[in-house]
Each structure stands twice: as C-alpha cells, then as structure tokens.
Write a protein that holds these residues in place. Structure first.
Motif, PDB file in Angstrom:
ATOM      1  N   ALA A  36     -40.324  30.674 -20.827  1.00  0.00           N
ATOM      2  CA  ALA A  36     -39.743  30.011 -21.991  1.00  0.00           C
ATOM      3  C   ALA A  36     -38.799  30.919 -22.770  1.00  0.00           C
ATOM      4  CB  ALA A  36     -40.850  29.503 -22.916  1.00  0.00           C
ATOM      5  N   LEU A  37     -38.857  32.239 -22.522  1.00  0.00           N
ATOM      6  CA  LEU A  37     -37.951  33.161 -23.200  1.00  0.00           C
ATOM      7  C   LEU A  37     -36.487  32.898 -22.832  1.00  0.00           C
ATOM      8  CD1 LEU A  37     -39.969  36.490 -22.821  1.00  0.00           C
ATOM      9  CD2 LEU A  37     -39.589  35.207 -24.942  1.00  0.00           C
ATOM     10  N   PHE A  38     -36.256  32.263 -21.684  1.00  0.00           N
ATOM     11  CA  PHE A  38     -34.890  31.975 -21.276  1.00  0.00           C
ATOM     12  C   PHE A  38     -34.276  30.814 -22.056  1.00  0.00           C
ATOM     13  CE2 PHE A  38     -36.612  34.187 -17.573  1.00  0.00           C
ATOM     14  CZ  PHE A  38     -35.584  35.088 -17.306  1.00  0.00           C
ATOM     15  N   THR A  39     -35.112  30.020 -22.741  1.00  0.00           N
ATOM     16  CA  THR A  39     -34.584  28.868 -23.473  1.00  0.00           C
ATOM     17  C   THR A  39     -33.597  29.271 -24.558  1.00  0.00           C
ATOM     18  OG1 THR A  39     -36.672  27.700 -23.040  1.00  0.00           O
ATOM     19  CG2 THR A  39     -35.202  26.773 -24.705  1.00  0.00           C
ATOM     20  N   LEU A  41     -31.781  31.845 -24.618  1.00  0.00           N
ATOM     21  CA  LEU A  41     -30.585  32.369 -23.960  1.00  0.00           C
ATOM     22  C   LEU A  41     -29.704  31.235 -23.450  1.00  0.00           C
ATOM     23  CD1 LEU A  41     -32.144  35.336 -21.938  1.00  0.00           C
ATOM     24  CD2 LEU A  41     -30.943  35.427 -24.130  1.00  0.00           C
ATOM     25  N   VAL A  42     -30.336  30.209 -22.887  1.00  0.00           N
ATOM     26  CA  VAL A  42     -29.568  29.071 -22.386  1.00  0.00           C
ATOM     27  C   VAL A  42     -28.868  28.341 -23.525  1.00  0.00           C
ATOM     28  CG1 VAL A  42     -29.746  26.852 -21.210  1.00  0.00           C
ATOM     29  CG2 VAL A  42     -31.042  28.818 -20.360  1.00  0.00           C
ATOM     30  N   LEU A  43     -29.551  28.257 -24.660  1.00  0.00           N
ATOM     31  CA  LEU A  43     -28.987  27.552 -25.817  1.00  0.00           C
ATOM     32  C   LEU A  43     -28.307  28.520 -26.783  1.00  0.00           C
ATOM     33  CD1 LEU A  43     -31.960  25.102 -26.545  1.00  0.00           C
ATOM     34  CD2 LEU A  43     -29.878  24.669 -25.236  1.00  0.00           C
ATOM     35  N   GLY A  44     -27.902  29.672 -26.270  1.00  0.00           N
ATOM     36  CA  GLY A  44     -27.313  30.685 -27.140  1.00  0.00           C
ATOM     37  C   GLY A  44     -25.979  30.293 -27.725  1.00  0.00           C
ATOM     38  N   VAL A  45     -25.177  29.514 -26.991  1.00  0.00           N
ATOM     39  CA  VAL A  45     -23.839  29.150 -27.483  1.00  0.00           C
ATOM     40  C   VAL A  45     -23.912  28.322 -28.767  1.00  0.00           C
ATOM     41  CG1 VAL A  45     -21.740  27.878 -26.938  1.00  0.00           C
ATOM     42  CG2 VAL A  45     -22.778  29.355 -25.221  1.00  0.00           C
ATOM     43  N   VAL A  70     -34.830  31.774 -36.887  1.00  0.00           N
ATOM     44  CA  VAL A  70     -35.625  30.540 -36.945  1.00  0.00           C
ATOM     45  C   VAL A  70     -35.216  29.580 -35.834  1.00  0.00           C
ATOM     46  CG1 VAL A  70     -36.117  28.500 -38.331  1.00  0.00           C
ATOM     47  CG2 VAL A  70     -36.101  30.754 -39.408  1.00  0.00           C
ATOM     48  N   ILE A  71     -33.899  29.442 -35.612  1.00  0.00           N
ATOM     49  CA  ILE A  71     -33.425  28.542 -34.556  1.00  0.00           C
ATOM     50  C   ILE A  71     -33.912  29.020 -33.195  1.00  0.00           C
ATOM     51  CG2 ILE A  71     -31.374  27.684 -33.368  1.00  0.00           C
ATOM     52  CD1 ILE A  71     -29.907  27.731 -36.017  1.00  0.00           C
ATOM     53  N   ALA A  72     -33.801  30.325 -32.940  1.00  0.00           N
ATOM     54  CA  ALA A  72     -34.251  30.869 -31.653  1.00  0.00           C
ATOM     55  C   ALA A  72     -35.754  30.670 -31.472  1.00  0.00           C
ATOM     56  CB  ALA A  72     -33.898  32.349 -31.559  1.00  0.00           C
ATOM     57  N   GLY A  73     -36.511  30.822 -32.564  1.00  0.00           N
ATOM     58  CA  GLY A  73     -37.954  30.603 -32.473  1.00  0.00           C
ATOM     59  C   GLY A  73     -38.300  29.158 -32.150  1.00  0.00           C
ATOM     60  N   LEU A  74     -37.578  28.222 -32.775  1.00  0.00           N
ATOM     61  CA  LEU A  74     -37.801  26.808 -32.487  1.00  0.00           C
ATOM     62  C   LEU A  74     -37.409  26.473 -31.047  1.00  0.00           C
ATOM     63  CD1 LEU A  74     -36.569  25.155 -35.814  1.00  0.00           C
ATOM     64  CD2 LEU A  74     -38.932  25.406 -35.019  1.00  0.00           C
ATOM     65  N   GLU A  75     -36.297  27.053 -30.585  1.00  0.00           N
ATOM     66  CA  GLU A  75     -35.882  26.826 -29.202  1.00  0.00           C
ATOM     67  C   GLU A  75     -36.927  27.347 -28.226  1.00  0.00           C
ATOM     68  OE1 GLU A  75     -31.026  27.113 -29.948  1.00  0.00           O
ATOM     69  OE2 GLU A  75     -32.177  28.827 -29.194  1.00  0.00           O
ATOM     70  N   TYR A  76     -37.479  28.522 -28.522  1.00  0.00           N
ATOM     71  CA  TYR A  76     -38.524  29.081 -27.661  1.00  0.00           C
ATOM     72  C   TYR A  76     -39.756  28.179 -27.650  1.00  0.00           C
ATOM     73  CZ  TYR A  76     -42.277  32.115 -26.052  1.00  0.00           C
ATOM     74  OH  TYR A  76     -43.356  32.626 -25.385  1.00  0.00           O
ATOM     75  N   LEU A  77     -40.153  27.695 -28.818  1.00  0.00           N
ATOM     76  CA  LEU A  77     -41.336  26.840 -28.895  1.00  0.00           C
ATOM     77  C   LEU A  77     -41.120  25.543 -28.121  1.00  0.00           C
ATOM     78  CD1 LEU A  77     -44.143  26.299 -30.053  1.00  0.00           C
ATOM     79  CD2 LEU A  77     -43.044  25.375 -32.108  1.00  0.00           C
TER      80      LEU A  77
END
Length: 216
Positions: A36-39, A41-45, A70-77
């Motif tokens: 899930a750590l890649f999520t 990165l995939v949504l980094g743009v 916060v956004i990166a944490g939500l994306e990971y979750l």
C-alpha cells in the motif's frame, strides 16, 4: 479418487487446493500494509498539484507540508483497505462434499468460506494450458502456465494454478470427480513461440566518415 497433487481427499470432502499458507483477515491486513506504500507514489501527481496550488496561493511551507502529509496518509489508508479487500476475495481452495461423489461445493476464500452450493451450480470447469516455447537458438526453457475457470451460475471465477505437473492428469481427475454430477471439464492447450529480441537499429560508425571531409 484424488489422482492429482492439487486434489486432496479428506474424510468429508475433496479439495482442489489453489494456494497454501497463512490466511485470514489479520494476515491479509498485514501483507497489504507494505504494497500500500506505492499508493501515494502512484497518486503523487495530483498531490503535487495541490501543493503547487497552495504555494501559489501564498500558503506557508509548514501548511503545505501538513496538507500534503494528510493527503498522502489518506491515500495510503485507502490503498491499504483496497488491497486487503481484494486479497480477501482470493480463492484458496474449492471444496467438494462428500468426498466420493460430491453433491455440494463451496469456494474458500482468504476471508473465509462462501455458502455451500449444489454441485450442479457448477456448469463447467475450463483448464487452459499455455505453453510458451523457445525460438530457434534460444537457451531459455519453455514456460507453461495453467489457468482455471469455474463457470458458476452467472459468475465466472478465473485464476492461475500453482502448476508444475501434467494438466491432462488434473483434467482426468476432475472428470472422474465431477463427471457423475454432469459437470463438463474441458482442457485446452495453447502454444506460442517466445518473441525473438530485436537488435537495436541505430547509426553505424560509417556516419563519422564525413566529419573530416570537405577540408581544403
């Protein structure tokens, strides 16, 4: 009755084993945490676009970093939950009961078993044996895979088998097990040749001969 390593006969059922190893909700959650750590990165743009917009709007750097975190944490979750849910649907084995002449079947998934169904709900079992053979001069051996498709009432479950044996043997064993119930078992073999790697087509050294020309 079970005449193939993937078919294991017990006292109450004959199981078509598709995957072995730990399973369950806790295991699915643990094994999904890393991928899930890649999520983010995939949504980094889009995340960077939000940060860029905030910077243009005059937001302080600390605020930008906080919002991005916060956004990166939500994306990971979200990615973690999506992966865990997807793995929970993975089929571990198919149980046919009773063991001798089955009248019922159920799919056992990573999250637990489905409800029992009459064996006649299984319309067809399709085995697709794909063989990729080497081209002439290729030193790599042929590669074979086996895919299983279960045609149930309005549902098709397709998955890869842990295959290293004889597909005809497995097909014959399934026919012997399910034939009395009228379930069709079909084996199809597809052969292809591995693509020959293409050589790089670039400029040759002959192009450098013009460097010193035209002098005088």
């Amino acid at each position: 009755m079970a005449a193939d390593p993937l078919l294991r006969q017990g006292p109450d059922s004959t199981d078509l084993v598709l995957r072995v190893g730990p399973a369950g909700p806790t295991w699915n959650a643990l094994t999904s945490a890393g991928p899930a750590l890649f999520t983010p990165l995939v949504l980094g743009v889009p995340t960077l676009l939000v940060a860029f917009w905030m910077a243009l709007a005059g937001a302080r750097a600390s605020t930008v970093f906080l919002v991005v975190g916060v956004i990166a944490g939500l994306e990971y979750l979200i990615g973690w939950l999506a992966l865990a849910f997807s793995r929970a649907r993975d089929i571990l084995r198919v149980e046919f009961a009773p063991a001798g002449v089955p009248a019922s079947l159920r799919l056992v998934r990573a999250a637990g078993p489905d409800d029992w169904l009459p064996v006649k709900a299984l319309r067809e079992v399709r085995l697709t044996h794909q063989v990729v053979e080497p081209y002439q001069g290729d030193y790599k051996p042929a590669v074979s895979t086996l895919a299983l498709e279960l045609v149930l009432r309005g549902v098709r479950e397709r998955l890869a088998l842990p295959f290293d044996g004889d597909p005809q043997r497995l097909a014959d064993a399934l026919k012997a097990l399910l034939g009395p119930a009228g379930v069709v078992v079909e084996l199809r073999t597809e052969r292809s040749t591995r693509d020959r790697p293409q050589r790089n087509s670039g400029w040759t050294s002959g192009g450098s001969a013009s460097v010193g020309s035209g002098g005088g």
